[in-house]
Design a protein around this motif. Structure first.
Motif, PDB file in Angstrom:
ATOM      1  N   PRO A 102      53.261  98.571  42.446  1.00 46.40           N
ATOM      2  CA  PRO A 102      51.802  98.677  42.582  1.00 46.40           C
ATOM      3  C   PRO A 102      51.129  98.660  41.211  1.00 46.40           C
ATOM      4  CG  PRO A 102      52.861 100.763  43.110  1.00 46.40           C
ATOM      5  CD  PRO A 102      53.946  99.767  42.886  1.00 46.40           C
ATOM      6  N   LEU A 103      49.839  98.320  41.218  1.00 38.33           N
ATOM      7  CA  LEU A 103      49.059  98.252  39.987  1.00 38.33           C
ATOM      8  C   LEU A 103      47.871  99.203  40.070  1.00 38.33           C
ATOM      9  CD1 LEU A 103      49.015  94.374  39.525  1.00 38.33           C
ATOM     10  CD2 LEU A 103      50.459  96.035  38.322  1.00 38.33           C
ATOM     11  N   TRP A 104      47.589  99.833  38.951  1.00 43.19           N
ATOM     12  CA  TRP A 104      46.478 100.763  38.833  1.00 43.19           C
ATOM     13  C   TRP A 104      45.422 100.172  37.918  1.00 43.19           C
ATOM     14  CZ3 TRP A 104      51.298 102.284  39.903  1.00 43.19           C
ATOM     15  CH2 TRP A 104      51.473 103.317  40.823  1.00 43.19           C
ATOM     16  N   ARG A 105      44.181 100.540  38.172  1.00 45.65           N
ATOM     17  CA  ARG A 105      43.087 100.133  37.295  1.00 45.65           C
ATOM     18  C   ARG A 105      43.137 101.037  36.061  1.00 45.65           C
ATOM     19  NH1 ARG A 105      36.811 100.774  38.516  1.00 45.65           N
ATOM     20  NH2 ARG A 105      36.016  99.415  36.883  1.00 45.65           N
ATOM     21  N   TRP A 106      43.386 100.444  34.909  1.00 42.80           N
ATOM     22  CA  TRP A 106      43.574 101.188  33.670  1.00 42.80           C
ATOM     23  C   TRP A 106      42.396 102.102  33.371  1.00 42.80           C
ATOM     24  CZ3 TRP A 106      46.375 103.679  30.644  1.00 42.80           C
ATOM     25  CH2 TRP A 106      46.109 103.877  29.300  1.00 42.80           C
ATOM     26  N   ARG A 107      41.188 101.622  33.555  1.00 42.95           N
ATOM     27  CA  ARG A 107      40.016 102.433  33.247  1.00 42.95           C
ATOM     28  C   ARG A 107      40.006 103.726  34.069  1.00 42.95           C
ATOM     29  NH1 ARG A 107      33.635 100.687  33.295  1.00 42.95           N
ATOM     30  NH2 ARG A 107      32.854 102.784  32.877  1.00 42.95           N
ATOM     31  N   SER A 118      40.905  85.843  31.587  1.00 40.25           N
ATOM     32  CA  SER A 118      40.992  87.305  31.638  1.00 40.25           C
ATOM     33  C   SER A 118      41.488  87.877  30.327  1.00 40.25           C
ATOM     34  CB  SER A 118      41.925  87.762  32.769  1.00 40.25           C
ATOM     35  OG  SER A 118      43.260  87.405  32.471  1.00 40.25           O
ATOM     36  N   VAL A 119      41.177  89.160  30.154  1.00 41.73           N
ATOM     37  CA  VAL A 119      41.718  89.963  29.065  1.00 41.73           C
ATOM     38  C   VAL A 119      42.766  90.857  29.711  1.00 41.73           C
ATOM     39  CG1 VAL A 119      41.207  91.596  27.221  1.00 41.73           C
ATOM     40  CG2 VAL A 119      39.427  90.038  28.009  1.00 41.73           C
ATOM     41  N   ASP A 120      43.965  90.836  29.168  1.00 43.96           N
ATOM     42  CA  ASP A 120      45.060  91.592  29.760  1.00 43.96           C
ATOM     43  C   ASP A 120      44.817  93.094  29.636  1.00 43.96           C
ATOM     44  OD1 ASP A 120      47.460  91.880  31.069  1.00 43.96           O
ATOM     45  OD2 ASP A 120      48.702  91.447  29.336  1.00 43.96           O
ATOM     46  N   SER A 121      45.542  93.853  30.416  1.00 45.74           N
ATOM     47  CA  SER A 121      45.579  95.314  30.378  1.00 45.74           C
ATOM     48  C   SER A 121      44.450  95.991  31.133  1.00 45.74           C
ATOM     49  CB  SER A 121      45.633  95.845  28.945  1.00 45.74           C
ATOM     50  OG  SER A 121      46.809  95.427  28.322  1.00 45.74           O
ATOM     51  N   THR A 122      44.031  95.426  32.245  1.00 42.61           N
ATOM     52  CA  THR A 122      43.102  96.171  33.088  1.00 42.61           C
ATOM     53  C   THR A 122      43.787  96.634  34.364  1.00 42.61           C
ATOM     54  OG1 THR A 122      42.238  94.128  34.027  1.00 42.61           O
ATOM     55  CG2 THR A 122      41.008  95.102  32.216  1.00 42.61           C
ATOM     56  N   LEU A 123      44.797  95.903  34.828  1.00 36.03           N
ATOM     57  CA  LEU A 123      45.625  96.342  35.946  1.00 36.03           C
ATOM     58  C   LEU A 123      47.035  96.544  35.414  1.00 36.03           C
ATOM     59  CD1 LEU A 123      44.457  94.004  38.860  1.00 36.03           C
ATOM     60  CD2 LEU A 123      43.777  96.365  38.402  1.00 36.03           C
ATOM     61  N   LEU A 124      47.561  97.762  35.597  1.00 32.98           N
ATOM     62  CA  LEU A 124      48.836  98.118  34.976  1.00 32.98           C
ATOM     63  C   LEU A 124      49.768  98.817  35.945  1.00 32.98           C
ATOM     64  CD1 LEU A 124      47.394  99.730  31.731  1.00 32.98           C
ATOM     65  CD2 LEU A 124      48.213  97.404  31.982  1.00 32.98           C
ATOM     66  N   GLY A 125      51.065  98.667  35.697  1.00 28.17           N
ATOM     67  CA  GLY A 125      52.085  99.420  36.406  1.00 28.17           C
ATOM     68  C   GLY A 125      52.356 100.735  35.682  1.00 28.17           C
ATOM     69  N   LEU A 126      53.203 101.561  36.276  1.00 24.74           N
ATOM     70  CA  LEU A 126      53.499 102.871  35.682  1.00 24.74           C
ATOM     71  C   LEU A 126      54.119 102.761  34.302  1.00 24.74           C
ATOM     72  CD1 LEU A 126      54.825 104.870  38.775  1.00 24.74           C
ATOM     73  CD2 LEU A 126      52.556 104.950  37.726  1.00 24.74           C
ATOM     74  N   SER A 127      55.018 101.797  34.105  1.00 29.99           N
ATOM     75  CA  SER A 127      55.644 101.634  32.785  1.00 29.99           C
ATOM     76  C   SER A 127      54.611 101.260  31.731  1.00 29.99           C
ATOM     77  CB  SER A 127      56.746 100.580  32.836  1.00 29.99           C
ATOM     78  OG  SER A 127      57.793 101.016  33.669  1.00 29.99           O
ATOM     79  N   ASP A 128      53.667 100.393  32.104  1.00 26.10           N
ATOM     80  CA  ASP A 128      52.604 100.008  31.171  1.00 26.10           C
ATOM     81  C   ASP A 128      51.733 101.212  30.817  1.00 26.10           C
ATOM     82  OD1 ASP A 128      53.296  97.203  31.326  1.00 26.10           O
ATOM     83  OD2 ASP A 128      52.251  97.143  33.249  1.00 26.10           O
ATOM     84  N   ILE A 129      51.410 102.009  31.817  1.00 24.57           N
ATOM     85  CA  ILE A 129      50.592 103.206  31.586  1.00 24.57           C
ATOM     86  C   ILE A 129      51.313 104.145  30.627  1.00 24.57           C
ATOM     87  CG2 ILE A 129      49.616 105.278  32.672  1.00 24.57           C
ATOM     88  CD1 ILE A 129      49.217 103.488  35.223  1.00 24.57           C
ATOM     89  N   ALA A 130      52.602 104.342  30.852  1.00 21.14           N
ATOM     90  CA  ALA A 130      53.389 105.210  29.979  1.00 21.14           C
ATOM     91  C   ALA A 130      53.390 104.682  28.547  1.00 21.14           C
ATOM     92  CB  ALA A 130      54.815 105.325  30.513  1.00 21.14           C
ATOM     93  N   GLU A 131      53.607 103.385  28.393  1.00 21.10           N
ATOM     94  CA  GLU A 131      53.660 102.788  27.053  1.00 21.10           C
ATOM     95  C   GLU A 131      52.343 102.948  26.309  1.00 21.10           C
ATOM     96  OE1 GLU A 131      54.161  98.395  25.030  1.00 21.10           O
ATOM     97  OE2 GLU A 131      55.105  98.748  26.973  1.00 21.10           O
ATOM     98  N   LEU A 132      51.236 102.689  26.988  1.00 21.22           N
ATOM     99  CA  LEU A 132      49.925 102.773  26.337  1.00 21.22           C
ATOM    100  C   LEU A 132      49.523 104.201  25.982  1.00 21.22           C
ATOM    101  CD1 LEU A 132      47.962 100.114  28.399  1.00 21.22           C
ATOM    102  CD2 LEU A 132      48.501 100.011  25.961  1.00 21.22           C
TER     103      LEU A 132
END
Length: 186
Positions: free
Chosen positions: A121-126, A74-88
């Motif tokens: 929970p995890l969100w689909r980044w796209r 896999s390539v990382d960063s397709t399913l993310l938590g809220l903190s990851d979304i904020a950082e990106l």
């Protein structure tokens, strides 16, 4: 050429694999940091290439030609938590949480797709990045949007490639699309 940062998760090798670092370096992964989660191996790349697709595909090719049995899962960063979304996105975690809770924005923040009942929970980044652009929270021409699409598509291709049930997956896809398909004999 542009610099692209991405993480690839591997199978077929562990932290105990003899000659892991040398084999990956010799295969062209001199732009990657080899990392471990327990005994699992993942590589954090800083690769110069014309576009993200070429960067990831060339890294996959380098890894899988290393001769040590490594395979990219896999390539990382397709399913993310809220903190990851904020950082990106450069938004605060609180701002993302307010959007998620409907306290701000159109109250249409995408729902999580994994671990819905859990604490993380995890969100689909796209889906999230497309929504953030539609809400004007990030620029409509942000590279985050095109990169999220590339990563999502590459992960789907990696998943399909790894599946011993490719024909069944395609059968289900055709069924979901309402297309006539022959019955499987499973």
């Amino acid at each position: 050429m542009s610099l692209f940062n991405f993480t690839l998760t591997l199978s077929g090798v562990t932290s105990d694999t003899t000659g892991l670092e040398d084999a990956l370096f010799s295969a062209g992964c001199d732009d990657a940091l080899i990392c471990f989660y327990g005994t699992a191996v993942y590589l954090e790349f800083d690769r110069y290439e014309e576009n993200l697709t070429q960067a990831v595909i060339s890294a996959i090719s380098d890894i899988e030609s290393s001769g040590i049995g490594a395979r990219v899962e896999s390539v990382d960063s397709t399913l993310l938590g809220l903190s990851d979304i904020a950082e990106l996105t450069g938004l605060t975690r609180q701002a993302i949480a307010l959007l998620k809770d409907g306290a701000r924005g159109s109250r249409q923040f995408p729902g999580p797709v994994q671990r819905v009942k859990g604490n993380s929970p995890l969100w689909r980044w796209r889906t999230v990045v497309d929504w953030l652009a539609s809400e004007g929270r990030i620029p409509a021409d942000s590279p985050l949007i095109s990169n999220a699409r590339v990563l999502d598509n590459l992960n789907l291709a990696l998943q399909l490639r790894a599946s011993p049930e490719q024909s069944n997956v395609m059968h289900y896809l055709h069924q979901m699309e309402g297309k006539a398909v022959p019955r499987l004999h499973s």
